[in-house]
Motif scaffolding. Structure first.
Motif, PDB file in Angstrom:
ATOM      1  N   ARG A  97      -7.170   4.909  10.347  1.00  0.00           N
ATOM      2  CA  ARG A  97      -5.736   4.822  10.041  1.00  0.00           C
ATOM      3  C   ARG A  97      -5.485   3.471   9.376  1.00  0.00           C
ATOM      4  NH1 ARG A  97      -4.095   5.630  15.033  1.00  0.00           N
ATOM      5  NH2 ARG A  97      -3.607   7.794  14.635  1.00  0.00           N
ATOM      6  N   VAL A  98      -4.687   3.471   8.281  1.00  0.00           N
ATOM      7  CA  VAL A  98      -4.347   2.234   7.580  1.00  0.00           C
ATOM      8  C   VAL A  98      -2.858   2.248   7.249  1.00  0.00           C
ATOM      9  CG1 VAL A  98      -4.722   0.857   5.487  1.00  0.00           C
ATOM     10  CG2 VAL A  98      -6.665   1.967   6.599  1.00  0.00           C
ATOM     11  N   GLY A  99      -2.165   1.151   7.554  1.00  0.00           N
ATOM     12  CA  GLY A  99      -0.766   0.991   7.174  1.00  0.00           C
ATOM     13  C   GLY A  99      -0.672   0.226   5.863  1.00  0.00           C
ATOM     14  N   TYR A 100       0.425   0.424   5.142  1.00  0.00           N
ATOM     15  CA  TYR A 100       0.596  -0.221   3.841  1.00  0.00           C
ATOM     16  C   TYR A 100       2.073  -0.274   3.482  1.00  0.00           C
ATOM     17  CZ  TYR A 100       1.024   4.580   2.166  1.00  0.00           C
ATOM     18  OH  TYR A 100       1.421   5.880   1.979  1.00  0.00           O
ATOM     19  N   THR A 101       2.374  -1.000   2.388  1.00  0.00           N
ATOM     20  CA  THR A 101       3.745  -1.165   1.924  1.00  0.00           C
ATOM     21  C   THR A 101       3.989  -0.313   0.693  1.00  0.00           C
ATOM     22  OG1 THR A 101       3.748  -3.423   2.737  1.00  0.00           O
ATOM     23  CG2 THR A 101       5.442  -2.860   1.138  1.00  0.00           C
ATOM     24  N   LEU A 102       5.120   0.376   0.674  1.00  0.00           N
ATOM     25  CA  LEU A 102       5.568   1.144  -0.488  1.00  0.00           C
ATOM     26  C   LEU A 102       6.588   0.315  -1.257  1.00  0.00           C
ATOM     27  CD1 LEU A 102       6.366   4.431   1.439  1.00  0.00           C
ATOM     28  CD2 LEU A 102       4.628   4.239  -0.318  1.00  0.00           C
TER      29      LEU A 102
ATOM     30  N   THR B 155       1.840   4.889   6.557  1.00  0.00           N
ATOM     31  CA  THR B 155       0.489   4.907   7.114  1.00  0.00           C
ATOM     32  C   THR B 155      -0.214   6.163   6.611  1.00  0.00           C
ATOM     33  OG1 THR B 155       1.272   3.793   9.108  1.00  0.00           O
ATOM     34  CG2 THR B 155      -0.838   4.914   9.275  1.00  0.00           C
ATOM     35  N   VAL B 156      -1.516   6.049   6.376  1.00  0.00           N
ATOM     36  CA  VAL B 156      -2.332   7.220   6.048  1.00  0.00           C
ATOM     37  C   VAL B 156      -3.500   7.300   7.023  1.00  0.00           C
ATOM     38  CG1 VAL B 156      -1.732   7.447   3.605  1.00  0.00           C
ATOM     39  CG2 VAL B 156      -3.588   5.911   4.269  1.00  0.00           C
ATOM     40  N   GLU B 157      -3.972   8.525   7.238  1.00  0.00           N
ATOM     41  CA  GLU B 157      -5.077   8.760   8.163  1.00  0.00           C
ATOM     42  C   GLU B 157      -6.147   9.619   7.516  1.00  0.00           C
ATOM     43  OE1 GLU B 157      -2.609   8.590  12.362  1.00  0.00           O
ATOM     44  OE2 GLU B 157      -3.143  10.563  11.559  1.00  0.00           O
TER      45      GLU B 157
ATOM     46  N   LEU C 149       0.744   6.543  -9.427  1.00  0.00           N
ATOM     47  CA  LEU C 149       0.357   5.204  -9.005  1.00  0.00           C
ATOM     48  C   LEU C 149       1.561   4.304  -9.248  1.00  0.00           C
ATOM     49  CD1 LEU C 149      -1.706   3.081  -8.063  1.00  0.00           C
ATOM     50  CD2 LEU C 149      -2.397   2.850 -10.458  1.00  0.00           C
ATOM     51  N   ALA C 150       2.135   3.787  -8.167  1.00  0.00           N
ATOM     52  CA  ALA C 150       3.313   2.912  -8.274  1.00  0.00           C
ATOM     53  C   ALA C 150       2.887   1.488  -7.915  1.00  0.00           C
ATOM     54  CB  ALA C 150       4.432   3.437  -7.384  1.00  0.00           C
TER      55      ALA C 150
ATOM     56  N   GLY D 173       3.026  -2.569 -11.099  1.00  0.00           N
ATOM     57  CA  GLY D 173       1.826  -3.369 -10.880  1.00  0.00           C
ATOM     58  C   GLY D 173       0.779  -2.820  -9.946  1.00  0.00           C
ATOM     59  N   GLY D 174       0.758  -1.522  -9.727  1.00  0.00           N
ATOM     60  CA  GLY D 174      -0.218  -0.938  -8.810  1.00  0.00           C
ATOM     61  C   GLY D 174      -1.666  -1.168  -9.203  1.00  0.00           C
TER      62      GLY D 174
END
Length: 172
Positions: A91-96, A102-104, A123-124, A156-157
């Protein structure tokens, strides 16, 4: 259908999911058989020939990865939002651009050493794809590249994914 015409089917939806965000809706593209085929074929051509597995990011990435997987004879690992998997490998959390998420990774679908290509719709800021890369690399897989239908260049992704091969069918 030619690829540029297929990509023109993507609709811009202002102020969704919140004010100030311009959402790119691929629903009209998915609903058009010729357009969907053009995009699937173009994405399939971006995937390295020695890839073992595709990773599709929930939810539109599922559709794209499944179509490309079928076209290329590859399996698909489904990268999920939290609470959807009975067995979670990572599991990893991230900023939008408008919050956090979070994705798993499902347990038992990625083997160490596998070469995996990631497919997604847009891709943002790069957070979702960067988190997916981390999930796969934590599972000891090798990310071979990232393919998306559309890249929002102003966000800037690509810079978050520096050093990785990123293929976008359209950059806006």
């Amino acid at each position: 259908m030619e690829l540029p015409k297929a990509l023109d089917l993507i609709a811009d939806v202002p102020d969704f999911p919140e004010p100030g965000v311009l959402f790119r809706d691929l629903s009209p593209l998915f609903a058009d058989a010729a357009g969907f085929k053009a995009v699937t074929d173009a994405l399939a051509a971006t995937v390295d020939p020695d890839v073992d597995l595709l990773a599709g990011v929930e939810a539109r990435g599922f559709l794209l990865a499944a179509a490309v997987g079928y076209a290329r004879g590859l399996g698909v690992a489904l990268i999920r939002k939290p609470g959807k998997l009975p067995r979670v490998a990572g599991r990893v959390g991230y900023t939008l651009e408008y919050g956090t998420a979070t994705v798993e990774l499902p347990e038992g679908v990625v083997e160490p050493g596998q070469r995996v290509a990631i497919l997604d719709d847009v891709l943002a800021t790069g957070g979702t794809v960067a988190a997916t890369c981390k999930l796969l690399e934590d599972a000891k897989a090798q990310v071979s590249g990232i393919s998306v239908v559309m890249e929002l260049g102003a966000l800037g992704g690509r810079s978050v994914l520096e050093g990785r091969r990123v293929e976008a069918l359209r950059v806006c």
